[in-house]
Write an enzyme that holds these catalytic residues in place. Structure first.
Site, PDB file in Angstrom:
ATOM      1  N   GLU A  11      86.415  65.056  94.972  1.00 47.54           N
ATOM      2  CA  GLU A  11      86.749  66.182  95.934  1.00 47.54           C
ATOM      3  C   GLU A  11      86.713  67.489  95.340  1.00 47.54           C
ATOM      4  O   GLU A  11      87.509  68.349  95.284  1.00 47.54           O
ATOM      5  CB  GLU A  11      88.343  65.863  96.147  1.00 47.54           C
ATOM      6  CG  GLU A  11      88.437  64.504  97.068  1.00 47.54           C
ATOM      7  CD  GLU A  11      89.756  64.333  97.545  1.00 47.54           C
ATOM      8  OE1 GLU A  11      90.747  64.614  96.921  1.00 47.54           O
ATOM      9  OE2 GLU A  11      90.015  63.540  98.549  1.00 47.54           O
ATOM     10  N   ARG A  19      82.565  54.768 101.454  1.00 44.62           N
ATOM     11  CA  ARG A  19      83.454  55.419 100.492  1.00 44.62           C
ATOM     12  C   ARG A  19      84.128  54.264  99.708  1.00 44.62           C
ATOM     13  O   ARG A  19      84.577  54.483  98.523  1.00 44.62           O
ATOM     14  CB  ARG A  19      84.355  56.187 101.222  1.00 44.62           C
ATOM     15  CG  ARG A  19      85.486  56.816 100.326  1.00 44.62           C
ATOM     16  CD  ARG A  19      86.213  58.053 101.100  1.00 44.62           C
ATOM     17  NE  ARG A  19      87.199  58.178 100.300  1.00 44.62           N
ATOM     18  CZ  ARG A  19      88.630  58.837 100.796  1.00 44.62           C
ATOM     19  NH1 ARG A  19      88.527  59.561 102.022  1.00 44.62           N
ATOM     20  NH2 ARG A  19      89.592  59.113 100.287  1.00 44.62           N
ATOM     21  N   ASP A  29      92.391  55.433 100.291  1.00 40.57           N
ATOM     22  CA  ASP A  29      93.352  56.604  99.951  1.00 40.57           C
ATOM     23  C   ASP A  29      94.821  56.541 100.413  1.00 40.57           C
ATOM     24  O   ASP A  29      95.259  56.951 101.162  1.00 40.57           O
ATOM     25  CB  ASP A  29      92.820  57.778 100.333  1.00 40.57           C
ATOM     26  CG  ASP A  29      93.697  58.905  99.772  1.00 40.57           C
ATOM     27  OD1 ASP A  29      94.440  58.622  98.796  1.00 40.57           O
ATOM     28  OD2 ASP A  29      93.368  60.188 100.253  1.00 40.57           O
ATOM     29  N   GLU A  70     102.282  60.550 102.000  1.00 39.34           N
ATOM     30  CA  GLU A  70     101.086  61.504 102.644  1.00 39.34           C
ATOM     31  C   GLU A  70     100.751  60.890 103.855  1.00 39.34           C
ATOM     32  O   GLU A  70     100.495  61.807 104.978  1.00 39.34           O
ATOM     33  CB  GLU A  70     100.249  61.609 101.619  1.00 39.34           C
ATOM     34  CG  GLU A  70      99.045  62.574 102.208  1.00 39.34           C
ATOM     35  CD  GLU A  70      97.714  62.519 101.192  1.00 39.34           C
ATOM     36  OE1 GLU A  70      98.028  61.967  99.997  1.00 39.34           O
ATOM     37  OE2 GLU A  70      96.613  62.928 101.365  1.00 39.34           O
TER      38      GLU A  70
HETATM   39  O1  GCW Z   1      95.370  61.426  98.896  1.00 37.58           O
HETATM   40  C1  GCW Z   1      94.269  62.382  98.687  1.00 37.58           C
HETATM   41  C2  GCW Z   1      94.983  63.697  99.069  1.00 37.58           C
HETATM   42  C3  GCW Z   1      94.670  64.935  98.149  1.00 37.58           C
HETATM   43  C4  GCW Z   1      94.710  64.141  96.544  1.00 37.58           C
HETATM   44  C5  GCW Z   1      93.786  63.345  96.370  1.00 37.58           C
HETATM   45  C6  GCW Z   1      93.824  62.596  95.085  1.00 37.58           C
HETATM   46  C7  GCW Z   1      95.622  65.637  94.618  1.00 37.58           C
HETATM   47  O2  GCW Z   1      94.930  64.230 100.284  1.00 37.58           O
HETATM   48  O3  GCW Z   1      95.719  65.744  98.529  1.00 37.58           O
HETATM   49  O4  GCW Z   1      94.535  65.412  95.682  1.00 37.58           O
HETATM   50  O5  GCW Z   1      93.823  62.401  97.265  1.00 37.58           O
HETATM   51  O6  GCW Z   1      94.335  61.653  94.748  1.00 37.58           O
HETATM   52  O7  GCW Z   1      93.271  63.331  94.177  1.00 37.58           O
END
Ligand code: GCW
Length: 722
Positions: A312, A357, A386, A414
């Protein structure tokens, strides 16, 4: 009658105790967490103060034993109404903190104590040296600390104190919280106010919250804390910043927690002014060594680093054409002489790679199995996408037998409705931990839990479990009262990944609410079903990542225009006229091939895939027949409706506790459940409206139409969502 001094004293202290016991409890604002130590029923309280009138610790006790004794005093005072005396003389009933060789009367226990693993403890009620004592014994002070908290927990969860005989050891070596806290005190994915770390005021001003936070962690056995966000800034390693870090380390040290920092891969260049941050550059290696030496001069027990690289937009070794293993080496080498650990995250996916992914992390790591240094742990999220409400276990677990893999769970929710929605994550953690990877390379069942705690391999490897913290500066720490339970269950499962989520919920409730048993049991049942309710109204049948853009709150199923394909919900659900779901079978991305053959075979076919994961692995026609006998379209809607109903039941359950739960917390939870019920309906309606716009199918008979039109759901934006 002559009143002797001692009689008056006894009368007086008896009165004080009675007052303490009957005094109304302090405001229940959640600050005390599960460490409220609310008064026990009178008979139990009296028995406790008889048995625990004194706390004995040897005069030479260090900081952790002192912290243990203080907690015992605090706990006994709260539970029994009478503060115990502190002493070191063997006389009268007492609670004794015992290390090997410290108490002559306990010599027969020495061998047992010495055999305990670091952090392990023994709790035993016995007669020794002519006295009836409760022994909290361990091989080191850390065990005394954990044992004291465990004994206090036992007091509140119905253990028979007169005949106590327990022994426990942590199964996982590193039990860590990862704070995603920024240096300006904002928190990435934080829903509990500002960061607990007041960086600006540190190191001079030190909030009393630091100690209370450390106590809460110690009560669970958490022994490592990463202070800052994995999206890190180079400044965290600046010489001017490190004293702030050292101050926090000092606050956490008596409670057995080491501090770690998230560091930015490009620090040598950005902070050190070097030409690049290439791991093969000798100047880069020297920079890391000098920086690490500097950190250890200030913080001799510093834990180590956590790194998010090439993920990212973060810099990383790929920027220089190097692998993750090569990228990790300079930092690992610098940390190793100091006993430091390097935790390297496997949450990677590339903007330049069109591969599913879900497959990318495995592809980037598994070929390098065995290449990571001995002080590196690769930290893997529980699932390959995620932190979704439900994901199958990450295929890396069990696939890298020569690499130390650690777990990364998310405690902050989240993707599960932030602190607004009530979702107890215990069942989710448990589901992942007990999953059988069926991978070779060890003995016994290859469950995720046994891979994590190392028992599957039996080679003494470094083990680790991390949770992304949900702690902030709000009075109740976690944003909502029930989110405290997620901190709690994470810590308990990190100590022992085979504990059951329901038993943990029960002990949390017992310590957190002073309510009669049936009410407590009702809360446990509410908690146990809560995560499944979220799955049902957000992402049933294996759907995933359908949340609105960036903040991830609320539905965003229609989003398709974001720059990177895998940022768009349409990438994940792939709904069209013909069907719905992500084909990860051999006819699709073949992500299933990353699992052990038996698991891959099960998930390769819709018929053998559990309905809960169906659309994770398969793209199926809308009339596909579910095991329930229903076709997919009505079956999917039925799950959404079930989720909404489940929240309604949670709310009704809670409402029945009015007057039984303290008013303050009752009202807060009730308000949240009301919002959750409304938003579950929002999720359901928006999802049904969207999918119907794609498949053109009529709503099955008896199914309620969404309240609004799809356009209305699409138009709903939440510009200031946290
Ligand atoms: O879950 C995602 C989140 C990001 C986070 C990333 C990660 C810290 O949306 O906010 O960044 O994963 O785990 O690196």
């Amino acid at each position: 009658m002559r009143l002797t001094g001692s009689f008056v004293l006894r009368l007086f202290s008896g009165l004080v105790a009675a007052l303490l016991i009957s005094a109304p409890s302090r405001a229940e604002d959640g600050y005390q967490l599960w460490l409220r130590y609310a008064a026990l029923p009178q008979a139990e309280a009296q028995a406790l103060s008889r048995q625990a009138g004194r706390v004995l610790l040897p005069p030479e006790a260090g900081a952790m034993a002192q912290a243990a004794a203080e907690e015992l005093e605090r706990g006994i005072a709260g539970l029994s109404g009478r503060k115990p005396a502190r002493g070191s003389a063997w006389q009268g009933p007492a609670v004794v903190l015992a290390l090997p060789g410290q108490w002559a009367a306990l010599q027969p226990l020495d061998a047992d104590l010495k055999a305990l693993r670091e952090g392990g403890y023994l709790l035993r009620t016995m007669t020794a040296g002519g006295q009836r004592v409760t022994v909290i014994g361990a091989a080191s002070e850390r065990g005394l600390l954990y044992g004291s908290f465990a004994w206090l927990r036992a007091l509140q969860t119905g253990a028979d104190l007169a005949r106590l005989d327990q022994r426990a050891e942590p199964k996982v070596a590193w039990r860590m919280l990862n704070h995603w806290d920024n240096l300006d005190r904002t928190v990435e994915r934080g829903y509990a106010g500002q960061s607990i770390w007041n960086w600006w005021e540190l190191p001079d001003m030190r909030s009393t919250r630091y100690r209370d936070y450390a106590r809460a962690n110690a009560s669970l056995g958490i022994n490592g804390v990463v202070l800052n966000n994995v999206n890190s800034k180079p400044e965290v390693l600046a010489s001017s910043w490190l004293p702030k870090v050292a101050a926090i380390a000092e606050e956490l040290r008596p409670y057995g927690q080491k501090v770690f920092l998230s560091v930015r891969f490009s620090s040598p260049k950005e902070l050190g002014g070097l030409a690049n941050s290439d791991p093969a550059n000798p100047a880069v290696r020297a920079w890391w060594q000098a920086k690490v030496d500097e950190v250890y001069r200030l913080i001799p027990d510093f834990g180590g680093f956590l790194v998010k690289a090439n993920s990212e937009g973060q810099p990383g070794p790929h920027d220089y054409g190097r692998s993750h293993a090569e990228g990790a080496a300079p930092m690992a080498d610098a940390l190793r002489p100091h006993g430091g650990l390097l935790i390297w995250r496997a949450f990677v996916y590339s903007e330049a790679d069109a591969t599913d992914r879900a497959k990318q992390a495995y592809q980037q790591f598994v070929p390098w199995d065995g290449q990571f240094a001995s002080n590196v742990v690769v930290q893997v999220k529980n699932g390959a996408i995620d932190f979704q409400p439900r994901e199958p276990f990450h295929p890396m677990f069990g696939a890298m037998p020569k690499t130390q893999l650690g777990m990364e769970f998310q405690i902050t929710k989240e993707y599960l409705g932030f602190a607004t929605h009530l979702a107890y994550l215990g069942p989710m953690y448990e589901e992942v931990l007990r999953a059988d990877t069926q991978q070779p390379g060890g003995t016994g069942r290859a469950t995720v839990a046994r891979i994590l705690d190392g028992s599957f391999y039996g080679d003494g490897r470094v083990t680790m479990m991390a949770g992304v913290a949900n702690v902030g500066s709000e009075r109740n720490w976690s944003g909502s009262h029930f989110d405290q339970a997620n901190w709690y269950v994470f810590g308990r499962m990190a100590w022992d990944p085979e504990l059951k989520s329901e038993a943990i919920a029960r002990e949390w409730v017992q310590q957190t609410f002073s309510a009669p048993q049936p009410a407590r049991e009702s809360i446990v049942q509410l908690m146990q079903g809560s995560r499944e309710a979220v799955v049902n109204y957000m992402t049933p049948l294996g759907l995933h990542h359908l949340m609105a853009t960036s903040h991830h709150y609320g539905p965003g199923l229609w989003v398709s225009e974001l720059a990177r394909p895998e940022w768009n919900p349409v990438y994940y659900h792939r709904a069209d006229k013909g069907g719905i779901g992500f084909d990860r079978s051999p006819s699709g991305s073949n992500a299933v091939a990353q699992y052990a053959p038996a698991v891959a075979a099960r998930w390769a076919r819709p018929a053998t895939t559990e309905p809960e994961l169906l659309l994770w692995f398969h793209h199926l026609p809308w009339d596909y027949k579910l095991p329930s006998g229903q076709a997919l379209w009505p079956g999917l809607i039925a799950q959404y409706d079930l989720g909404v109903r489940q929240v309604g039941e949670m709310r009704a359950r809670w409402d029945r506790l009015k007057g039984v739960i303290d008013a303050e917390r009752f009202a807060d939870v009730a308000a949240r459940l009301k919002a959750q019920e409304r938003e579950a309906q929002w999720w359901r309606d928006a999802s049904v409206a969207y999918f119907q716009s794609v498949n053109g199918l009529p709503l099955p008979a008896g199914v309620a139409a969404p309240a609004l039109k799809l356009e209305d759901y699409k138009a709903r934006h939440l510009p200031y969502a946290p």
